[in-house]
Enzyme design. Structure first.
Site, mmCIF file in Angstrom:
data_model
loop_
_atom_site.group_PDB
_atom_site.id
_atom_site.type_symbol
_atom_site.label_atom_id
_atom_site.label_comp_id
_atom_site.label_asym_id
_atom_site.label_seq_id
_atom_site.Cartn_x
_atom_site.Cartn_y
_atom_site.Cartn_z
ATOM 1 N N CYS A 1 0.809 -1.184 0.000
ATOM 2 C CA CYS A 1 0.000 0.000 0.000
ATOM 3 C C CYS A 1 0.855 1.251 0.000
ATOM 4 C CB CYS A 1 -0.818 0.011 1.276
ATOM 5 S SG CYS A 1 -1.498 -1.588 1.692
ATOM 6 N N ARG B 1 0.247 2.511 -5.712
ATOM 7 C CA ARG B 1 0.601 1.380 -4.850
ATOM 8 C C ARG B 1 -0.615 0.563 -4.444
ATOM 9 N NH1 ARG B 1 5.856 3.108 -2.868
ATOM 10 N NH2 ARG B 1 5.847 1.544 -1.238
ATOM 11 N N TRP C 1 -3.694 -1.993 -1.254
ATOM 12 C CA TRP C 1 -3.814 -3.126 -2.180
ATOM 13 C C TRP C 1 -3.949 -4.340 -1.275
ATOM 14 C CZ3 TRP C 1 -0.900 -7.586 -3.477
ATOM 15 C CH2 TRP C 1 -1.279 -8.212 -4.671
ATOM 16 N N ASN D 1 2.301 -0.498 5.373
ATOM 17 C CA ASN D 1 2.616 -1.069 4.063
ATOM 18 C C ASN D 1 3.560 -2.222 4.311
ATOM 19 O OD1 ASN D 1 3.334 -1.504 1.337
ATOM 20 N ND2 ASN D 1 5.087 -0.149 1.556
ATOM 21 N N GLU E 1 4.555 -9.941 -23.802
ATOM 22 C CA GLU E 1 4.231 -8.618 -23.281
ATOM 23 C C GLU E 1 2.865 -8.160 -23.800
ATOM 24 O OE1 GLU E 1 5.029 -6.733 -21.035
ATOM 25 O OE2 GLU E 1 4.369 -4.743 -21.624
ATOM 26 N N GLU F 1 -4.395 -8.149 -18.595
ATOM 27 C CA GLU F 1 -4.431 -7.203 -17.482
ATOM 28 C C GLU F 1 -5.564 -6.172 -17.594
ATOM 29 O OE1 GLU F 1 -0.657 -4.971 -17.827
ATOM 30 O OE2 GLU F 1 -0.948 -4.431 -15.741
ATOM 31 N N HIS G 1 3.937 -28.679 -28.666
ATOM 32 C CA HIS G 1 4.315 -29.554 -27.557
ATOM 33 C C HIS G 1 3.247 -29.583 -26.474
ATOM 34 C CE1 HIS G 1 8.212 -30.247 -29.336
ATOM 35 N NE2 HIS G 1 8.297 -28.938 -29.559
HETATM 36 O O1 M6R Z 1 7.435 -0.863 -11.605
HETATM 37 P P1 M6R Z 1 7.899 -2.170 -12.156
HETATM 38 O O2 M6R Z 1 8.402 -2.067 -13.538
HETATM 39 O O3 M6R Z 1 8.881 -2.849 -11.268
HETATM 40 O O4 M6R Z 1 6.603 -3.084 -12.189
HETATM 41 C C1 M6R Z 1 6.703 -4.435 -12.523
HETATM 42 C C2 M6R Z 1 5.355 -5.005 -12.830
HETATM 43 O O5 M6R Z 1 4.532 -4.971 -11.693
HETATM 44 C C3 M6R Z 1 4.649 -4.264 -13.968
HETATM 45 O O6 M6R Z 1 5.446 -4.219 -15.097
HETATM 46 C C4 M6R Z 1 3.319 -4.951 -14.325
HETATM 47 O O7 M6R Z 1 3.553 -6.202 -14.862
HETATM 48 C C5 M6R Z 1 2.524 -4.051 -15.273
HETATM 49 N N1 M6R Z 1 1.263 -3.725 -14.691
HETATM 50 C C6 M6R Z 1 2.259 -4.650 -16.591
HETATM 51 O O8 M6R Z 1 1.582 -3.783 -17.437
#
Ligand code: M6R
Length: 610
Positions: free
Chosen positions: A2, A27, A74, A100, A483, A490, A506
């Site tokens: 958080c 966060r 969160w 947090n 990606e 997401e 496979h």
């Molecule tokens: O801030 P960061 O790059 O360390 O975050 C890593 C992942 O939490 C972040 O890339 C996450 O996968 C994204 N929401 C994807 O779009």
């Protein structure tokens, strides 16, 4: 996990805490809450949902506070309900506390307290901290906190107030970031998970280290170690480059950030390509040429999108710099026994610089004697402060939870670093300049894709009703496809599986039928014929197929149902235009499905618990 924020000073603490919490909403945004003292009593307001809902409730309840602590959550332990929202209280409602982190032994502590007759109101791990401090409190708040901390296992940054101490916030931290700032007159003090949330332009800041306890008053901050001995902390002066977030006329931050990429790519490159000398110039870079010449292998750490960028990075290091390299998901990395040597360079990638798994893995690598290079977007972040040197993306704030412009900039910075290593290891100037020329084309390639966004919107309408997808590719297009799949799952809550195309046969190909479309990333020249065969295989099993392929790519348009053409490009740099097309597809599908695009359910922009 958080964001926590607290304010003590002459101003009304509520709007300041709300603004601070909004800065920390990256966060988590499952619930929010605030507590403070008014006329000697603890008063609070908390609400499930985003900060805007808390704001409304505060207004309805005419809440007044003399100073305050706040929280945006969160959910880890317990559903995102009003009751589980922070702050949490002790049994007598004299303490309010925000947290947090994760208290790993909270069950044992809770059972013990319950057996002593303590009543719990929430399902959270946090409540045990408030209850323990309440239990140990005998008119000395610092002493109660000092007794509590050794009982806690796990990570925490906490801020708390007590009704009997109406002029102070007590804060403490272990393995979770916590910064305390004050203005030049020292008339007000702020506690925050992230110093970038201080709305003071050049705050004086100190960072709490493990098991340090701070007594924060408006005009004074004192920090103590775990024995309650006073510590002289280093005060840093931060340049807060605060820019009010804006959608710039776009409907969502996400689409704005996708469209920014033709310029953010340029920002990542600008000033770093020294064309005259055919070298890469990084500003404020402290890893010496000597250190880098001796690098024997590279270990890249990251999570989610950053790990996908890291995967592309491994290919750059092998193809361009000829340095063996591998990528590891940070949450796994720290529990492995990697064969690291003093000549292993660790690269920790994180947009936010606050991802707990990446930071923990980076600390582990540092402890083993490795040099760590950070690749990060956010200045003053934990990662950028702790890495031996950091290369910044310069992409500007990324507001949407779904990471887009950070990815393309991470890939760009990784390509620059690969070229830097390659030149130190003897890559010729002509070859360097050839790469420079290709790099300079990327922004234009991205622009060409963006100009055809409406075509992707039309394609998205056709595919938006499917619930399952494969995203496939080969070589550079494998992490690119993964990606793109991450983007779709997401923000659209669709089952999008990223796979290396050659791996489908496979096992996963068993899933294919007419209701299971395949999105194929075909911009890798080296493996062109192979991906064409893979397209035939999925088509033969009835899958609708959408291909992202370079203009003029041979033998694709006659196999697939839909094709979106990309500007031709050398293999290593093909991920840029391809991913922008994948991002746009995901955005338009999410829009068709009516999803909460910028703040998808269950997610946080930065995941600050392991
Ligand atoms: O801030 P960061 O790059 O360390 O975050 C890593 C992942 O939490 C972040 O890339 C996450 O996968 C994204 N929401 C994807 O779009």
């Amino acid at each position: 996990m958080c964001g926590i924020f607290g304010y003590i000073g002459k101003k009304d603490p509520i709007p300041i805490c709300i603004s601070g919490l909004k800065q920390l909403e990256y966060r988590g945004y499952d619930s929010a809450g605030i507590a403070g003292i008014f006329q000697g009593k603890i008063r609070s307001c908390k609400e499930a949902g985003k900060i805007a809902r808390l704001e409304k409730k505060i207004h309805q309840e005419h809440l007044n506070l003399e100073f305050a602590i706040g929280h945006t959550r969160w959910a880890t332990h317990g559903k995102p309900t009003d009751q589980n929202a922070h702050p949490h209280f002790d049994d007598k409602s004299t303490i309010a506390l925000v947290h947090n982190g994760i208290i790993e032994n909270y069950q044992t502590l809770r059972e013990q307290l319950q057996s002593e007759g303590v009543r719990f109101l929430s399902e959270t791990d946090t409540e045990v901290i408030a209850q323990l401090i309440g239990k140990f409190y005998e008119n000395d708040l610092l002493a109660a906190v000092q007794k509590t901390l050794p009982l806690l296992r796990g990570s925490f940054a906490i801020a708390l107030i007590h009704a009997n101490h109406p002029d102070q916030i007590v804060a403490a931290a272990r393995q979770s970031p916590l910064s305390i700032g004050f203005d030049d007159e020292h008339s007000e003090s702020i506690v925050s998970s992230d110093p970038n949330a201080f709305l003071i332009s050049t705050p004086n800041v100190l960072f709490l280290r493990n098991d340090e306890i701070a007594l924060v008053q408006a005009n004074r901050i004192r920090v103590f170690n775990s024995q309650l001995q006073h510590i002289d902390k280093k005060i840093e002066r931060l340049e807060n480059d605060y820019q009010a977030p804006s959608k710039g006329g776009f409907e969502h931050y996400l689409i704005k950030e996708i469209f920014e990429q033709s310029s953010t790519i340029q920002k990542a490159l600008i000033g770093r390509l020294n064309e005259e000398k055919a070298t890469i110039d990084f500003e404020q870079f402290s890893l010496s040429d000597e250190t880098l010449k001796n690098v024997s292998n590279i270990w890249i750490l990251g999570c989610g999108t950053s790990a996908h960028a890291g995967w592309i990075g491994t290919m750059f290091f092998e193809d361009i710099a000829h340095v063996p390299s591998s990528v590891e998901i940070a949450s796994e990395a720290r529990y492995r026994n990697p064969l690291l040597t003093p000549n292993t360079l660790v690269i920790a990638i994180s947009q936010s610089g606050e991802t707990a798994d990446t930071i923990a893995a980076m600390r582990e690598a540092k402890q083993r004697g490795c040099k760590v290079l950070g690749i990060c977007n956010v200045a003053n972040s934990t990662l950028s402060r702790e890495a031996d040197s950091t290369l910044f993306l310069k992409a500007g704030p990324e507001m949407s939870v779904c990471s887009t412009k950070a990815f393309s900039s991470q890939v760009a910075v990784l390509s620059l670093f690969a070229l830097h290593l390659a030149s130190l290891k003897g890559l010729g100037k002509d070859e360097m300049r050839r790469y420079f020329n290709e790099l300079k084309k990327i922004s234009g390639h991205i622009q060409q894709v963006l100009e055809k966004a409406s075509l992707l919107q039309t394609i998205a309408k056709k595919y938006a009703h499917y619930d399952d997808f494969f995203f496939i590719g080969r070589r550079y297009m494998v992490p690119t496809g993964l990606e793109a799949a991450l983007k779709l799952k997401e923000i659209s809550y669709v089952n999008a599986n990223g796979y290396p195309a050659g791996e489908l046969k496979h096992g996963p190909i068993a899933l294919i039928n007419q209701k299971f479309p395949v999105v194929a990333f075909c911009a890798n020249e080296q493996t062109h014929e192979k991906i064409v065969s893979n397209l035939m295989e999925v088509k033969a099993r009835g899958a609708p197929v959408l291909a992202f392929a370079p203009e003029g790519a041979h033998g694709i348009s006659n196999i697939v149902d839909d094709i979106f053409t990309l500007p031709p490009c050398i293999d290593p740099f093909a991920p840029f235009a391809s991913i922008v097309a994948g991002q746009l597809l995901s955005y338009y599908i999410a829009k068709e499905r009516g999803c909460d695009i910028d703040q998808p359910r269950n997610l946080a922009k930065s995941v600050t618990v392991e």
